[in-house]
Enzyme design. Structure first.
Site, mmCIF file in Angstrom:
data_model
loop_
_atom_site.group_PDB
_atom_site.id
_atom_site.type_symbol
_atom_site.label_atom_id
_atom_site.label_comp_id
_atom_site.label_asym_id
_atom_site.label_seq_id
_atom_site.Cartn_x
_atom_site.Cartn_y
_atom_site.Cartn_z
ATOM 1 N N HIS A 86 0.897 -0.531 -0.073
ATOM 2 C CA HIS A 86 -0.672 0.303 -0.049
ATOM 3 C C HIS A 86 0.567 0.670 -0.394
ATOM 4 O O HIS A 86 0.781 2.545 -0.335
ATOM 5 C CB HIS A 86 -0.948 -0.378 1.002
ATOM 6 C CG HIS A 86 -2.021 -0.432 1.017
ATOM 7 N ND1 HIS A 86 -2.642 -2.152 0.440
ATOM 8 C CD2 HIS A 86 -3.048 -0.423 0.968
ATOM 9 C CE1 HIS A 86 -3.328 -2.870 1.100
ATOM 10 N NE2 HIS A 86 -3.691 -1.461 1.107
ATOM 11 N N HIS A 108 1.736 -2.986 9.385
ATOM 12 C CA HIS A 108 3.190 -3.477 9.327
ATOM 13 C C HIS A 108 3.611 -2.932 10.137
ATOM 14 O O HIS A 108 3.087 -2.012 10.811
ATOM 15 C CB HIS A 108 2.507 -2.081 7.505
ATOM 16 C CG HIS A 108 2.805 -3.111 6.953
ATOM 17 N ND1 HIS A 108 3.637 -4.344 5.496
ATOM 18 C CD2 HIS A 108 2.014 -3.196 5.541
ATOM 19 C CE1 HIS A 108 3.231 -4.528 4.588
ATOM 20 N NE2 HIS A 108 1.794 -4.106 4.483
#
Length: 174
Positions: A111, A150
């Site tokens: 992303h 993440h």
């Protein structure tokens, strides 16, 4: 080199632990969820339509963006398969968000990579849009850490790589 990787990993784990105990304001939680969902593809589809209707320059930027995103995602898949770093949400489920990751591996953040590929390219091509697109790119990257998808180093690596690919593609194709 192993000492550096161990330090980064320890720092990532400490920060993730702190984020697990933090209760962000409602508006911030909503913005993080929206930023992540937009970067699932919605914002890129809207941007592609906007660029397509901009004429010659917009279409050149759109073509460059498609090339840059293709290169970035080929690199992303290769690196994720090689590194195979587990996501923080697999190590400890997030206490406030129940967002499911799009794949199993954490490093680097796809992303963040895509947000900065497109954000950098658009910011360079249309400088007046730079504050908005770079704020959105940074929001996407931040959301991935806040939502537990993440570690910080995943997002930093994805963002830097995305900015490099976006800038390089701009210089090469625009």
């Amino acid at each position: 080199m192993n000492a550096v990787l161990a330090y980064v990993s320890d720092s990532d784990s400490r920060l993730f632990g702190r984020l697990q105990g933090w209760t962000p304001p409602r508006w911030f939680r909503a913005w993080m969820l929206l930023a992540t969902r937009l970067a699932d593809g919605w914002i890129y589809a809207a941007l592609a339509l906007l660029l397509a209707f901009q004429g010659g320059r917009g279409r050149r930027v759109l073509a460059a963006g498609c090339a840059a995103a293709s290169l970035a995602n080929l690199l992303l898949v290769a690196v994720k398969r090689r590194v195979r770093r587990p996501r923080p949400c697999e190590l400890a489920p997030h206490l406030r968000f129940a967002v499911q990751p799009p794949d199993r591996w954490s490093f680097p953040s796809g992303h963040s990579l895509n947000a900065f590929v497109v954000g950098t390219l658009v910011a360079l091509a249309f400088p007046t849009s730079a504050p908005l697109v770079l704020l959105l790119s940074a929001s996407v990257a931040t959301s991935r850490v806040v939502l537990g998808m993440h570690f910080v180093s995943d997002v930093v690596a994805g963002s830097l790589l995305g900015a490099l690919i976006g800038a390089g593609t701009y210089l090469w194709l625009c």
